[in-house]
Design a protein around this motif. Structure first.
Motif, PDB file in Angstrom:
ATOM      1  N   GLY B 310      24.579 -11.038 -25.832  1.00 50.69           N
ATOM      2  CA  GLY B 310      24.150 -10.525 -27.122  1.00 50.69           C
ATOM      3  C   GLY B 310      23.165 -11.399 -27.854  1.00 50.69           C
ATOM      4  N   LYS B 311      22.729 -12.460 -27.194  1.00 46.50           N
ATOM      5  CA  LYS B 311      21.761 -13.328 -27.880  1.00 46.50           C
ATOM      6  C   LYS B 311      20.345 -12.809 -27.649  1.00 46.50           C
ATOM      7  N   CYS B 312      19.501 -13.079 -28.622  1.00 45.38           N
ATOM      8  CA  CYS B 312      18.127 -12.604 -28.501  1.00 45.38           C
ATOM      9  C   CYS B 312      17.340 -13.557 -27.600  1.00 45.38           C
ATOM     10  N   LEU B 313      16.736 -12.992 -26.564  1.00 43.65           N
ATOM     11  CA  LEU B 313      16.000 -13.839 -25.617  1.00 43.65           C
ATOM     12  C   LEU B 313      14.800 -14.498 -26.268  1.00 43.65           C
ATOM     13  N   ILE B 324       9.929 -13.180 -21.461  1.00 42.56           N
ATOM     14  CA  ILE B 324      10.643 -12.085 -20.805  1.00 42.56           C
ATOM     15  C   ILE B 324      11.374 -11.234 -21.841  1.00 42.56           C
ATOM     16  N   GLY B 325      11.887 -11.880 -22.883  1.00 48.40           N
ATOM     17  CA  GLY B 325      12.537 -11.117 -23.947  1.00 48.40           C
ATOM     18  C   GLY B 325      11.567 -10.170 -24.625  1.00 48.40           C
ATOM     19  N   ALA B 326      10.352 -10.675 -24.906  1.00 48.90           N
ATOM     20  CA  ALA B 326       9.345  -9.807 -25.528  1.00 48.90           C
ATOM     21  C   ALA B 326       8.981  -8.672 -24.583  1.00 48.90           C
ATOM     22  N   GLY B 327       8.912  -8.974 -23.287  1.00 45.79           N
ATOM     23  CA  GLY B 327       8.609  -7.948 -22.293  1.00 45.79           C
ATOM     24  C   GLY B 327       9.669  -6.871 -22.270  1.00 45.79           C
ATOM     25  N   LEU B 328      10.931  -7.312 -22.317  1.00 42.18           N
ATOM     26  CA  LEU B 328      12.029  -6.343 -22.299  1.00 42.18           C
ATOM     27  C   LEU B 328      11.996  -5.457 -23.541  1.00 42.18           C
ATOM     28  N   ALA B 329      11.733  -6.099 -24.695  1.00 42.50           N
ATOM     29  CA  ALA B 329      11.666  -5.310 -25.933  1.00 42.50           C
ATOM     30  C   ALA B 329      10.574  -4.247 -25.818  1.00 42.50           C
ATOM     31  N   SER B 330       9.410  -4.640 -25.289  1.00 43.47           N
ATOM     32  CA  SER B 330       8.330  -3.668 -25.130  1.00 43.47           C
ATOM     33  C   SER B 330       8.729  -2.574 -24.150  1.00 43.47           C
ATOM     34  N   PHE B 331       9.435  -2.962 -23.090  1.00 45.49           N
ATOM     35  CA  PHE B 331       9.864  -1.974 -22.098  1.00 45.49           C
ATOM     36  C   PHE B 331      10.731  -0.903 -22.754  1.00 45.49           C
ATOM     37  N   VAL B 332      11.643  -1.372 -23.621  1.00 43.01           N
ATOM     38  CA  VAL B 332      12.528  -0.430 -24.306  1.00 43.01           C
ATOM     39  C   VAL B 332      11.716   0.478 -25.231  1.00 43.01           C
TER      40      VAL B 332
END
Lengths: 317, 491
Positions: B310-313, B324-332
């Protein structure tokens, strides 16, 4: 455990599925489309291949990426039925009364298309002859077939002859970009097909009907901001040649207003690609009534819509 | 599961496998070093090239006459050149580099035939260069995302085969028989591209298709490349790096595999716009499968969310995880936006607008490039055994990239929706076009920010490679000179 072959098979069958769906089947379905005839004119084949110069223009259109700003697909949100009077006879007052009565019917029935006050005025001061001039003319618009049929019956009873017109509607059409939605048949002879995905500039599906004048297309390509202030269309001056006037000015030279005119003694002449592109733009029209995109083309109101003849005429210039 | 220690109850350990012992990570990295350096450096150069072309295209909305007198730099050529440089030059190339490394590391084996990969990479880059020059010269094919002319496409295809073949062989030679989920994604991706690319090029440029069948095939290709291939490689990297860098186990292998199945079974059917002038079953099918894509997005998000606890990457100290966290957010975001805008009622508004462009670029720069930056920032120091020469630039790159993507995607999305709503009424078109200009001009700032970030990326990457080979050359020189002295001194 070796999952390699399993993954390969999974990916293979998944991709084979989508491949047969969206590569093979379109080839079999759209790829086998043939020329059809237009509604109301069984001898006119549609579509017809572009004439040579316009076909070369397609290449200029492709090379310069015009399709990144211009779509060539018009949409429609639906069709409505218009009831047009074709013959009003001599006794107009009962017809006007019938029209007014129909217009006053409940919301799902026909509603008056032309201005209601005019009809009212015609009834009170007897100017009916003027109002019913220039037939055939659509007076009523209906959203249901039943309502339209009832209206036609009522008009017959009043002594008029009426017709049902199919009219596609939608914001694109209201903006004057076409008279019906674009269908796969319109692109039958295009290679490559460039339907476009963006409207930075206006849709071009019916550019030829909107602006059949090749010279105005050339002028627009040379200096887009002349005809459209504040347009973001880049000028395509590399398609034109600025040269010294020889013994006498070239008949092909653009007639330019002062702000973009070359210095005295010079003229701007379109190169062959520019002429081809302009011919292509003038040849763009997708408004033939088809079985799957029907519309009524009133014969006398707009004679220019007999597609084939008009296309050839426009591009032969 | 942690990719370094895969333990699955469903995999039977078969002692009859007489596998050679697994290779030490530093030996694997040494085998990958040169091919990956070639791939990553040329990808970084293409990234910057794409930014330069993108900026030129963007500036034309401030001044339509900017560089307009040169046929080579007209908007309709510069824009596809930018997209192709980004897509084939950066995304596919860097993605392949990361994929090859992950395949070698996960298989605990050295990269097969590194020299052939280098030859493949050179062939690929030659192809992309020929393609971009071809597009600028007016040789575009006219199909979006597939503009490169046939000669360039042939080189690109050959280059891909030369790289992917050794990737498959590396996968085959793996010394760790248990498969981690990322390997599923990567193996499918390796083989996905040649099929779609050869089909699209052969049918559209070779044999020829009639009428709108061409457009359908071009849409199918774009969807399979931009949605399926990029997601296969990007998600493989997410599922690999998030557990690895956090030193945790991946929450659920089955959720990850579900994402895999959803992606290859459904996402491969997307791409036909709801309004396309083709038989109605095609857009309908695309709408249904695109909406189903939401399930993939949710599965991926839940899986990563549970893995991180549950932590923010993006708040982690590790820069790779930030990216990678920013990438995942964009993917969503892209996944949800695609599903919503696929619905015919919404598509009616967003079609033909800047929203679609913004979404596509968010997929490139927000999702894929971010994930790949994160992966490269982790991989390259491993390969070199050294840290980046400018560690602060890595953080600066993250901030400029994230801010750039925001400044560029948000105005395009908002401007696109406004434009689409106006297109629903019979407003004069010139007014609609003028209304989008402030948004377009704002997005140029985002373009600039991202270009700045790309310069930092190239400087850091180039700096590390230079530092490493300079060190090697110096020590080799020192050795060489030292040897001569001792040899002379001996007698």
């Amino acid at each position: 455990m070796n999952y390699g072959p399993l993954i390969f098979l999974a990916a293979f069958f998944a991709l084979a599925g989508s491949w047969s769906g969206f590569v093979l089947t379109p080839q079999l379905q759209i790829g086998r489309l043939q020329q059809t005839n237009t509604i109301g004119n069984p001898t006119a084949a549609y579509p017809v291949a572009r004439p040579g110069l316009a076909q070369q223009g397609l290449d200029v259109y492709r090379a310069n990426g015009c399709a990144y700003c211009h779509s060539q697909q018009v949409g429609q949100t639906g069709t409505v039925l218009e009831i047009a009077l074709t013959d009003a006879g001599t006794n107009h007052p009962p017809i006007i009364a019938a029209l007014l009565k129909l217009a006053a019917a409940p919301a799902d029935g026909p509603t008056v298309l032309t201005a209601l006050p005019q009809l009212e005025a015609a009834r009170t001061n007897g100017g009916s002859a003027m109002l019913l001039d220039g037939l055939p003319k659509a007076f009523l618009r209906s959203s249901s077939r039943e309502g339209a049929n009832a209206a036609i019956k009522a008009l017959y009873a009043a002594g008029a002859k009426a017709q049902l017109w199919i009219v596609p509607v939608g914001p694109d059409l209201a903006r004057g970009w076409g008279s019906r939605r674009t269908v796969a048949e319109d692109f039958l002879f295009e290679a490559p097909v460039m339907p476009g995905s963006q409207r930075v500039g206006p849709d071009l599906a019916n550019m030829g009907t909107r602006q059949p004048n090749v010279n105005l297309h050339l002028l627009h390509l040379y200096a887009p901001q002349l005809q459209m202030k504040g347009s973001t269309m880049p000028p395509y001056r590399f398609l034109f040649e600025r040269r010294k006037i020889g013994l006498e000015p070239s008949p092909e030279a653009l007639v330019l207003p002062a702000e973009v005119a070359p210095p005295a003694g010079y003229e701007v002449v379109p190169k062959p690609p520019a002429r081809a592109l302009a011919a292509y733009l003038a040849s763009l029209r997708a408004d033939a009534p088809l079985f799957n995109a029907p519309l009524t083309v009133p014969a006398s109101a707009t004679p220019a819509t007999s597609t084939n003849a008009a296309t050839t005429a426009a591009s032969a210039k | 599961m942690n990719p370094n220690h895969p333990k699955s109850p469903f995999i039977i350990h078969n002692s009859s496998f007489n596998l050679p012992p697994s290779v030490a990570p530093d030996v694997i990295d040494a085998s990958c070093r040169l091919p990956l350096v070639v791939l990553f450096l040329s990808a970084a150069v293409w990234l910057l090239t794409a930014s330069a072309f993108g900026l030129i295209a963007s500036i034309k909305f401030h001044a339509p006459g900017f560089l307009a007198d040169s046929a080579w730099l007209t908007y309709g050529r510069v824009r596809p050149a930018a997209v192709n440089a980004m897509l084939y030059g950066f995304c596919l190339q860097a993605g392949l580099g990361v994929a090859l490394w992950m395949l070698a590391r996960l298989g605990r084996t050295t990269l097969a035939a590194p020299w052939m990969v280098i030859v493949g990479a050179l062939c690929w880059n030659l192809g992309v260069a020929a393609g971009v020059v071809g597009i600028l010269g007016g040789g575009s094919t006219g199909f979006e995302n597939l503009e490169m002319p046939a000669y360039a496409a042939a080189l690109v295809f050959l280059g891909y085969l030369m790289m992917a073949f050794w990737g498959v062989l590396t996968f085959h030679q793996r010394r760790e028989r248990q498969l981690y989920v990322s390997q599923w994604f990567l193996f499918a991706a390796l083989f996905w591209f040649p099929w779609i690319y050869s089909t699209a090029n052969l049918v559209l440029q070779g044999f020829g298709a009639r009428g709108m069948a061409q457009a359908v095939i071009a849409w199918w290709y774009s969807d399979n490349l931009l949605v399926v291939w990029l997601a296969l490689v990007g998600l493989a990297a997410i599922f690999y790096f998030v557990p690895k860098l956090l030193n945790r186990e991946l929450h659920s292998r089955y959720l990850a595999l579900m994402a895999f199945w959803m992606l290859i079974l459904f996402a491969s059917w997307g791409g036909i716009p709801a309004s396309a002038p083709v038989p109605a079953w095609m857009p309908t099918l695309s709408v249904v499968t695109t909406v189903l894509g939401v399930i993939t997005v949710i599965a991926v998000f839940v899986n990563v969310f549970r893995t991180t606890g549950g932590k923010c990457l993006m708040r982690m100290s590790n820069p790779s995880l930030k990216f990678i966290g920013a990438g995942l957010a964009s993917f969503v975001v892209v996944g949800f936006a695609s599903a919503v805008t696929a619905l015919p009622a919404v598509n009616q508004v967003t079609q033909f607008t800047w929203f679609t462009i913004g979404k596509g670029l968010l997929n490139f720069y927000g999702f894929f490039a971010m994930v790949i930056f994160g992966a490269i920032y982790y991989i390259v120091p491993q390969l070199m055994g050294q840290e980046f020469p400018f560690p602060k630039l890595v953080r600066a790159h993250f901030f400029t990239a994230a801010l750039g993507v925001l400044l560029f995607a948000v105005p395009l999305a908002v401007g696109g929706i406004a434009q689409g709503l106006k297109l629903q009424h019979a407003v004069i078109f010139a007014d609609i076009a003028k209304g989008t200009l402030p948004f377009l001009r704002a997005s140029t700032v985002g373009d600039l920010m991202m270009a700045l970030g790309h310069v930092m990326f190239l400087v850091n990457l180039g700096g590390l490679v230079f530092q490493f080979y300079r060190g090697r050359a110096l020590s080799a020189w020192a050795e060489a000179t030292a040897e001569i002295k001792t040899a002379e001194a001996r007698p």
